[in-house]
Design a protein around this motif. Structure first.
Motif, mmCIF file in Angstrom:
data_model
loop_
_atom_site.group_PDB
_atom_site.id
_atom_site.type_symbol
_atom_site.label_atom_id
_atom_site.label_comp_id
_atom_site.label_asym_id
_atom_site.label_seq_id
_atom_site.Cartn_x
_atom_site.Cartn_y
_atom_site.Cartn_z
ATOM 1 N N THR A 139 8.790 1.548 4.791
ATOM 2 C CA THR A 139 8.276 2.813 5.315
ATOM 3 C C THR A 139 8.443 3.939 4.292
ATOM 4 N N ARG A 140 8.607 3.552 3.030
ATOM 5 C CA ARG A 140 8.854 4.565 1.994
ATOM 6 C C ARG A 140 7.695 4.617 1.007
ATOM 7 N N TYR A 141 7.766 5.594 0.094
ATOM 8 C CA TYR A 141 6.768 5.626 -0.983
ATOM 9 C C TYR A 141 6.779 4.285 -1.696
ATOM 10 N N THR A 142 5.618 3.886 -2.182
ATOM 11 C CA THR A 142 5.563 2.676 -3.014
ATOM 12 C C THR A 142 5.037 3.085 -4.395
ATOM 13 N N ASN A 143 4.880 2.108 -5.290
ATOM 14 C CA ASN A 143 4.199 2.405 -6.559
ATOM 15 C C ASN A 143 2.846 3.038 -6.234
ATOM 16 N N GLU B 70 -6.023 5.780 -15.631
ATOM 17 C CA GLU B 70 -6.402 7.184 -15.411
ATOM 18 C C GLU B 70 -6.600 7.461 -13.920
ATOM 19 N N MET B 71 -7.189 6.508 -13.204
ATOM 20 C CA MET B 71 -7.386 6.690 -11.761
ATOM 21 C C MET B 71 -6.030 6.766 -11.049
ATOM 22 N N THR B 72 -5.085 5.951 -11.506
ATOM 23 C CA THR B 72 -3.752 5.944 -10.888
ATOM 24 C C THR B 72 -3.032 7.260 -11.191
ATOM 25 N N LYS B 73 -3.219 7.765 -12.411
ATOM 26 C CA LYS B 73 -2.596 9.061 -12.773
ATOM 27 C C LYS B 73 -3.105 10.155 -11.823
ATOM 28 N N LEU B 74 -4.418 10.152 -11.616
ATOM 29 C CA LEU B 74 -5.003 11.168 -10.729
ATOM 30 C C LEU B 74 -4.432 11.027 -9.311
ATOM 31 N N GLN B 75 -4.357 9.791 -8.844
ATOM 32 C CA GLN B 75 -3.841 9.557 -7.486
ATOM 33 C C GLN B 75 -2.370 9.983 -7.373
ATOM 34 N N SER B 76 -1.623 9.820 -8.489
ATOM 35 C CA SER B 76 -0.199 10.205 -8.456
ATOM 36 C C SER B 76 -0.046 11.708 -8.250
ATOM 37 N N GLN B 77 -1.100 12.477 -8.597
ATOM 38 C CA GLN B 77 -1.053 13.928 -8.418
ATOM 39 C C GLN B 77 -1.824 14.384 -7.183
ATOM 40 N N SER B 78 -2.300 13.438 -6.372
ATOM 41 C CA SER B 78 -2.979 13.854 -5.132
ATOM 42 C C SER B 78 -2.295 13.229 -3.926
ATOM 43 N N THR B 79 -2.576 11.978 -3.627
ATOM 44 C CA THR B 79 -2.019 11.394 -2.393
ATOM 45 C C THR B 79 -0.847 10.452 -2.639
ATOM 46 N N SER B 80 -0.503 10.192 -3.913
ATOM 47 C CA SER B 80 0.538 9.191 -4.238
ATOM 48 C C SER B 80 0.091 7.817 -3.734
ATOM 49 N N ALA C 85 2.358 2.837 3.238
ATOM 50 C CA ALA C 85 3.112 1.612 2.934
ATOM 51 C C ALA C 85 2.883 0.514 3.984
ATOM 52 N N VAL C 86 2.868 0.898 5.241
ATOM 53 C CA VAL C 86 2.697 -0.097 6.312
ATOM 54 C C VAL C 86 1.281 -0.685 6.262
ATOM 55 N N ALA C 87 0.318 0.175 6.000
ATOM 56 C CA ALA C 87 -1.069 -0.302 5.905
ATOM 57 C C ALA C 87 -1.242 -1.226 4.698
ATOM 58 N N GLN C 88 -0.492 -0.977 3.647
ATOM 59 C CA GLN C 88 -0.577 -1.880 2.487
ATOM 60 C C GLN C 88 -0.111 -3.285 2.866
ATOM 61 N N ALA C 89 0.973 -3.367 3.635
ATOM 62 C CA ALA C 89 1.468 -4.685 4.062
ATOM 63 C C ALA C 89 0.428 -5.373 4.943
#
Ligand code: PLP
Length: 405
Positions: free
Chosen positions: A64-68, A262-272, A276-280
């Motif tokens: 239930t925490r932040y993930t990569n 680059e897409m991941t960098k952008l996401q790290s500065q918007s929604t992170s 986590a639960v939906a990823q599982a």
């Protein structure tokens, strides 16, 4: 209103027309009107039980925490497995990422690559959000019209003529929302031949409806049929449509590591990271055999066949049998210039959509939002009862409009 202002960026975009049509239908239903809404692009079946169970187990296990930012190791493995199984595409961990829906993937990709004055080539009819996301990024959508005669697909000649020094992307979507068209292996190869001559153009393949195909049609995506292009193709997919998981908000992509970074960098500065639960839950869906998906598609195919015959019989409408996805993109050209019982002459597909809603309690989305008129889009991911009522409404509308020869 105080003197505070809004950005030019947000001024360039409009609310999604499909969301607007769905919202209007919901408002009328809340007022007590018996409106049938076939506006939204989501399956009517519930998320499979085993996917729900995986989410509950993940929650209980403390996931239930932040993930990569780009997704958990477990989800990345599942995404890689899916690309290998369904598309014979081999991606490394650095070449895949997850986001809050396929929509965020597209948003990330265009924001990371498009500058002011850059052009993005899009065939019409297109998914409503493409031009707006391009414009938000500062780019200019270059729209290539298609027709029922070309199977709603762009041709290599059209593509060749549209490419300039400022072209950044070609965006492809198959099966198409809204037309249901699928690019065959030969179609993709022919487009790839053009793209091989223009090495500055990225290619986005939006394969969101990949599993919803009919008549046993095979599936091909650009990175698979044109390996020479793989280092500039972004293959976009998600769990929303195939697994009835629209509300879970997980989409993903495979592509060149530099672009994904680059897409991941952008996401790290918007929604992170995505939820986590939906990823599982998404990992469980992607790792499972395709049985549930294929069963849903079989049910949709039966609905498509029944509806196609019924729609084709309605006077003034002209309809093509969709090869995939779950929409009919219906020409209403035969209804234009006709007079309603209230005395209005219908001039556009927006008029037709409004007339169907106000007079016949049927909410569809007008073709103008998809860049192609005069059409309406009807989603048949709905119950048989709703679809029957929709057919009754369309038949009554035709009787009202087509009284005179
Ligand atoms: N691409 C197409 C063609 C779609 O129709 C949609 C949703 O309607 C999406 C992408 C985005 O789906 P999501 O953000 O739910 O993953």
């Amino acid at each position: 209103m105080p003197d505070c202002k809004f950005s030019a960026r947000v001024g360039r975009i409009k609310p999604s027309p499909t969301t607007a049509a769905a919202t209007r239908a919901r408002e009328l239903i809340a007022e007590g009107r018996p409106v049938i809404s076939l506006t939204t692009g989501e399956p009517d079946t519930p998320t499979p039980e085993f996917v729900q169970e995986a989410a509950i187990a993940a929650m209980r296990a403390g996931q239930t925490r932040y993930t990569n930012t780009g997704g958990t190791a477990e989800l990345k493995q599942a995404i890689r497995h899916k690309f290998r199984r369904d598309n014979t595409l081999d991606y490394s961990d650095a070449e895949v990422m997850a986001a809050t829906g396929g929509k965020q993937i597209i948003f990330n990709a265009l924001s990371a690559t498009v500058d002011h004055g850059d052009e993005v080539i899009i065939g019409a009819p297109y998914w409503v959000s493409y031009p707006d996301i391009v414009q938000y990024a500062g780019g200019t959508p270059v729209i290539l019209p298609t027709s029922a005669a070309t199977g709603f697909k762009i041709t290599p000649d059209q593509l060749e003529a549209a490419i300039t020094d400022r072209s950044r992307w070609l965006m492809l979507n198959a099966p198409s929302n809204p037309s249901g068209a699928i690019y065959s292996k030969a179609d993709l190869r022919a487009l790839a031949e053009v793209l091989e001559r223009h090495r500055h153009v990225w290619v986005m393949c939006d394969d969101m409806y990949e599993h919803i195909r009919y008549d046993g049609a095979p599936y091909h995506t650009m990175a698979q049929v044109a390996p020479a292009l793989k280092d500039r193709v972004l293959t976009v997919n998600g769990v929303s449509k195939a697994y009835s998981m629209t509300g879970w908000r997980i989409g993903f992509a495979g592509g060149p590591a530099e672009l994904i970074k680059e897409m991941t960098k952008l996401q790290s500065q918007s929604t992170s990271s995505p939820n986590a639960v939906a990823q599982a839950a998404a990992a469980a869906a992607l790792n499972a055999p395709l049985d549930a998906v294929l069963a849903n598609t079989a049910a949709l195919e039966a609905r498509r066949n029944r509806l196609f015959d019924a729609l084709a019989a309605i006077k003034g409408l002209s309809v093509t049998k969709p090869e995939g996805a779950f929409y009919f993109f219906i020409s209403v050209a035969g209804w234009l210039g006709r007079r309603t019982a209230a005395g209005e002459i219908l001039q556009t597909d927006d008029d037709v959509a409004r007339f169907l809603l106000e007079t016949h309690n049927l909410a569809l989305v007008s073709g103008s939002g998809f860049g192609m008129s005069p059409f309406v889009r009807l989603s048949y991911a709905a119950s048989e009862e709703k679809l029957d009522k929709a057919l009754i409404a369309l038949t009554a509308a035709a009787a009202e409009l087509m009284k005179d020869p």
